[in-house]
Design a protein around this motif. Structure first.
Motif, short mmCIF file in Angstrom:
data_model
loop_
_atom_site.label_atom_id
_atom_site.label_comp_id
_atom_site.label_asym_id
_atom_site.label_seq_id
_atom_site.Cartn_x
_atom_site.Cartn_y
_atom_site.Cartn_z
N ILE A 37 0.98 -1.35 -0.22
CA ILE A 37 -0.15 -0.17 0.09
C ILE A 37 0.82 1.70 0.24
CG2 ILE A 37 -1.93 1.39 1.41
CD1 ILE A 37 -2.73 -1.45 2.53
N ALA A 38 0.39 2.19 -0.71
CA ALA A 38 1.50 2.93 -1.26
C ALA A 38 1.88 3.67 0.35
CB ALA A 38 1.02 4.42 -2.03
N ILE A 39 0.55 3.96 1.00
CA ILE A 39 0.72 4.89 2.30
C ILE A 39 1.58 4.66 3.40
CG2 ILE A 39 -1.04 5.15 2.87
CD1 ILE A 39 -1.08 7.98 3.04
N ILE A 40 1.36 3.33 3.14
CA ILE A 40 2.15 2.33 4.18
C ILE A 40 3.74 1.85 3.91
CG2 ILE A 40 1.70 0.37 5.33
CD1 ILE A 40 -0.49 2.30 5.91
N ARG A 41 4.29 1.68 2.13
CA ARG A 41 5.53 0.98 2.53
C ARG A 41 6.62 1.85 2.66
NH1 ARG A 41 4.35 3.29 -3.59
NH2 ARG A 41 3.40 0.53 -3.86
N GLU A 42 6.68 3.44 2.64
CA GLU A 42 7.16 4.12 3.43
C GLU A 42 7.93 3.65 5.36
OE1 GLU A 42 6.37 7.49 3.00
OE2 GLU A 42 6.62 7.69 0.29
N GLY A 43 7.25 3.06 5.64
CA GLY A 43 7.31 2.60 7.10
C GLY A 43 7.41 3.86 7.64
N ARG B 55 -5.14 13.74 2.18
CA ARG B 55 -4.82 15.29 1.20
C ARG B 55 -3.43 15.24 1.48
NH1 ARG B 55 -9.84 16.92 4.35
NH2 ARG B 55 -11.72 16.26 2.41
N ALA B 56 -3.04 15.92 2.55
CA ALA B 56 -0.88 16.08 2.94
C ALA B 56 -0.02 15.58 1.36
CB ALA B 56 -0.83 16.19 4.15
N THR B 57 -1.02 14.35 1.38
CA THR B 57 0.30 13.43 0.51
C THR B 57 -0.50 13.09 -0.61
OG1 THR B 57 0.49 11.73 2.37
CG2 THR B 57 1.31 10.89 0.51
N LEU B 58 -1.42 12.84 -1.10
CA LEU B 58 -1.91 12.62 -2.40
C LEU B 58 -2.66 14.27 -2.66
CD1 LEU B 58 -3.18 9.43 -1.41
CD2 LEU B 58 -1.49 9.46 -2.56
N GLY B 59 -2.66 15.22 -2.43
CA GLY B 59 -3.39 15.74 -3.06
C GLY B 59 -5.39 16.27 -2.61
N GLN B 60 -6.14 17.52 -3.08
CA GLN B 60 -7.03 17.45 -2.12
C GLN B 60 -7.51 16.98 -3.12
OE1 GLN B 60 -8.20 19.61 0.07
NE2 GLN B 60 -6.44 19.85 1.18
N GLY B 61 -9.37 16.68 -3.47
CA GLY B 61 -10.19 16.07 -3.99
C GLY B 61 -10.17 14.56 -3.98
N ALA B 62 -10.58 13.94 -6.02
CA ALA B 62 -10.63 12.54 -5.74
C ALA B 62 -9.29 12.31 -5.32
CB ALA B 62 -11.16 12.99 -7.65
N ALA B 63 -8.39 12.44 -5.98
CA ALA B 63 -6.94 11.40 -5.14
C ALA B 63 -6.88 10.85 -3.74
CB ALA B 63 -5.63 12.56 -5.64
N ALA B 64 -7.37 12.08 -3.13
CA ALA B 64 -7.05 11.34 -2.05
C ALA B 64 -8.21 10.99 -1.25
CB ALA B 64 -7.12 13.17 -0.69
#
Length: 834
Positions: A545-551, A740-749
């Motif tokens: 998972i993208a937001i998890i893989r960084e540890g 929102r801070a990582t992926l941006g506002q709107g649909a991406a988050a």
């Protein structure tokens, strides 16, 4: 209900009004009330001759137009951030829609939103026997706001009701029951009791509460001539009472004893059945005896307790229906039961319900690929996969010392079980990559006989012997072979192992070890739990998972479970948090707080701080604290969303402030509420997008059509329901500082959090399938359930008449423990609860 109906009939005068017959009346214009707002009701029904005062308070204005303006614009002109919006209007709409079914004598209601047909024609197909009781298929309804429209949320529901009808029929149906069971089942039932006139005609019918069957008189008063009852459930020739006062020309002689049969024969020329039990409609101290012929139990009385182990499977089977069957029921039987068509009251208030179910668009997320040791892949289909030819991703600590305990062994099976545990069991675990000594500490196993001594005493004796074995080192793992599913023995095992001896335990039912076929698969499933308890990891996602893989992200779940109504037991809190980027290990904390209090108090700060320390101490995190924290808060209602942010979130931030360097950056926090207990269901419209059980495809997400634009929520069906209609999980994002801070506002988050939640459902460690609710919330719920096992004397119940799930002080396990006692330090930072 009758009193309120009478009061409203006096003041309605053509005014359209509806009520829930308790404390609310909805009208289109003010009612012509007396100056003191009190209406007097002369009540002569059901054998009463009383006068009641019905007082009206208010009125309070309900602005329906304000709700529709909000639904159209999704802007609250008051600027309020509270949620849900316009509760008073929604409540009024629910009263309007519930008025007709609630006022219908052929429909029983439970709570504010569930209605059950109790007329005989419908019941022929819509009920299921549950021993003395019966399950009835009914319907839930509630108004729900959505973007641009107002919806009626309707669903099939199931309730369990106590028996109804003439007592003579009930006694005939219950011929196989002993008198103690029959007495318990009749107790506290409301019934119509027929009183006779001098010539045996019906004089009046009075509603009474049944005390139970006639039983030997045990009052300690100074009554000179107490009733004479030979035994519990005595018949009309075996129950005698002392007759005093004038008897007229009936041929009865005052100041002497008569049997119930004799009295009815002489007084009313009525012959009663001498083979049926006499019913007590008075109290235990002042009994009033009636023959069965004079008593008729009123229908629609819900069973006020949890179902027992024999009844639950029957209800599950009855309730388990295909999506097509449920959808059809809602649009046919449901509309009739809820009286949605040709309803004068709905017309008066301008309410119209569309004929068809709402059609909405969803989207499907892909099933993620699963990976085992040496990068061997498993590709899920319909949310499920197998472990054929693979090993667990990472083994836990080796189990050098283990043993097993026979509970109430069957001599015919004991040798087979011993052979299986010494040979096949360890081979399966070893083949999975789980390190375990081939030979147990006790090759023949230990024996516990709960028929000779109390289960807790016997289990403690066995655990003590195990602890003293191997030069005092004891065992790392104990496998308990149960004769059958026994919640009390299970509770004793977990209480002793988790809190007193600090030994991991797993319970297995004997028949699963002697069935032969499929045993390897059974042991493989047990092995998944064993490896997690020992600190291992069973599988991972092939693409992290993208937001998890960084540890840098810790995921947290917590839940609160409550005692039954009327119980003095505490509410229990379960808190889990990940410690690595693989999301494999979730150590837990648990504690108690005041009963029926949902919001967490000061201990959240302390326990959350401990989760941060565990994350920091994990060797793969190199002493760092998480930069992001994603929290799944389970089970709160919409009316409590704001309290989560105002009461719980500050405690979490305080815990972070204490652990993070002074003046340094604090973690970004996202808070998501996960709810499984709701009534929204989705039915597929395209055969190309459904599972074998004809449910919507796994990974289906719905975030439009039934949601509100200003509320960040979505429904997710991550799992494949093997049978029945799949229940989606409902997630609401209360706060987001991460996506929102990582992926941006709107649909991406929005897409990011939906994908994270979906893929996490494939990371539930003890299964090879996606689960219906994300693991942190699932694990937290399991922790709460385990805590209940330590307090069985407070949370168990077997009474037919107690409150739902009511507390009992006579549990067989009897192992009540102060919940503040911690899990043993040997297990505290492990997944002991899994």
């Amino acid at each position: 209900m009758s009193i309120i109906k009478s009061a409203l009939s006096q003041i309605a005068h053509g005014h359209p009004l509806v009520t829930e017959f308790k404390n609310q009346v909805i009208t289109l214009k003010p009612l012509p009330l007396p100056s003191n707002n009190i209406v007097l009701v002369d009540y002569t029904l059901e054998g009463h001759d009383d006068q009641y005062e019905v007082k009206f308070n208010g009125p309070l204005d309900v602005d329906l137009s304000a709700l529709f303006r909000y639904l159209t614009t999704m802007n609250d002109p008051t600027g309020s951030k509270s949620f849900p919006k316009y509760e008073d209007v929604i409540d009024a709409l629910n009263v309007i829609m519930g008025h007709s079914p609630r006022g219908n004598s052929e429909i029983a209601s439970i709570g504010r939103s569930r209605f059950f047909p109790i007329d005989e024609p419908t019941l022929r197909t819509e009920r299921q026997g549950l021993g003395w009781n019966e399950a009835i298929r009914g319907y839930f309804q509630s108004a729900r706001p959505a973007t641009g429209r107002l919806l009626l949320n309707a669903n099939v529901s199931h309730g369990v009701f106590r028996p109804a009808g003439p007592a003579i029929n009930l006694f005939t149906q219950a011929a196989l029951y002993n008198m103690h069971t029959l007495h318990k089942n009749m107790s506290k039932l409301r019934a119509r009791v027929t009183y006779l006139g001098d010539k045996g005609e019906t004089k009046r019918v009075v509603v009474k509460m049944i005390q139970g069957l006639a039983s030997p008189y045990t009052a300690k008063g100074k009554e000179a001539k107490p009733p004479k009852v030979k035994r519990l459930g005595a018949n009309a020739t075996e129950v005698e009472f002392y007759l005093t006062g004038p008897t007229g020309s009936t041929g009865l002689i005052p100041n002497r004893y008569y049997t119930v049969a004799e009295y009815f024969q002489r007084r009313y020329e009525k012959t009663v059945n001498p083979n049926l039990p006499v019913i007590n409609i008075g109290t235990s101290q002042r009994p009033v005896f009636m023959p069965a012929e004079a008593v008729e139990v009123i229908p629609g009385q819900p069973l006020q307790r949890k179902l027992n182990a024999r009844e639950t499977p029957t209800l599950i089977t009855f309730a388990c229906r295909s999506p097509v069957a449920n959808a059809t029921s809602i649009t046919t039987f449901g509309r009739k039961c809820l009286q949605l068509d040709s309803n004068e009251k709905l017309s008066e208030f301008g309410v119209k319900i569309e004929k068809d179910l709402l059609t909405i668009n969803g989207r499907e997320l892909k099933n993620p690929a699963i990976q085992y040791k040496n990068k061997k892949d498993a590709n899920p289909r319909e949310g499920s996969w197998n472990m054929i030819g693979v090993n667990v991703l990472k083994p836990g600590a080796k189990i050098d010392r283990w043993t097993f305990v026979h509970v109430d062994p069957d001599p015919r099976d004991k040798e087979d079980v011993t052979t299986v545990m010494n040979e096949q069991f360890t081979k399966v675990l070893t083949d999975m990559g789980i390190p375990i000594a081939k030979t147990p500490m006790h090759p023949q196993g230990l024996v516990v006989n709960t028929r000779l001594a109390h289960p807790v005493d016997e289990m403690r004796r066995a655990f003590t012997e195990i602890k003293e074995a191997s030069d005092g080192q004891g065992a790392q793992f104990v496998f308990v072979i149960l004769a059958q599913n026994d919640p009390d023995i299970y509770a004793a095992v977990k209480s002793l192992g988790d809190t007193e001896f600090g030994i991991h335990t797993t319970c297995m039912v004997r028949r699963n070890l002697t069935k032969g076929r499929g045993l390897d698969q059974y042991f493989a499933n047990v092995g998944l739990k064993i490896n997690l308890k020992m600190g291992g990891s069973n599988h991972q996602l092939k693409n992290d998972i993208a937001i998890i893989r960084e540890g840098k992200t810790m995921v947290v779940g917590y839940d609160v479970t409550h005692p039954p109504p009327g119980s003095n037991s505490p509410s229990l809190v379960g808190l889990v948090a990940s410690v690595d980027k693989e999301l494999s290990q979730w150590p837990a904390a648990a504690w108690a707080q005041d009963g029926r209090v949902e919001m967490l108090g000061e201990r959240l700060r302390e326990k959350f701080g401990e989760r941060l320390v565990l994350w920091q101490e994990n060797k793969n995190n190199h002493g760092r604290l998480p930069e992001n924290i994603i929290i799944f808060r389970d089970g709160v209602s919409e009316g409590q969303f704001q309290q989560v942010l105002e009461k719980e979130l500050p405690l979490i931030r305080e815990a972070c402030t204490k652990k993070y360097p002074a003046g340094g950056a604090q973690p970004k926090i996202t808070v998501v509420v996960s709810v499984k207990r709701h009534q929204t269901r989705f039915y597929p419209t395209d055969p190309q997008h459904m599972t074998k059980s004809r449910n919507v495809a796994t990974g289906t997400v719905v975030d439009r059509g039934v949601t509100q634009a200003r509320i960040w929520d979505f429904f997710l069906v991550a799992h494949a329901a093997l049978q029945g209609t799949a229940r989606p999980a409902h997630y609401t994002v209360l706060l987001d500082e991460v996506f929102r801070a990582t992926l941006g506002q709107g649909a991406a988050a929005a897409n990011g959090i939906q994908e994270l939640t979906h893929e996490m459902c494939y990371m539930f460690g003890r299964a090879t399938k996606a689960v219906s609710i994300c693991p942190p919330a699932y694990y937290a719920d399991i922790v709460c359930t385990r805590q209940r096992a330590y307090m069985t004397d407070l949370f168990s119940d077997s009474s037919d008449t107690a409150s739902v799930g009511g507390a009992s002080t006579t549990s067989r396990a009897g192992y009540g423990r102060d919940i503040s006692v911690e899990v043993h330090q040997n297990l505290r930072n492990s997944m002991y609860y899994i």
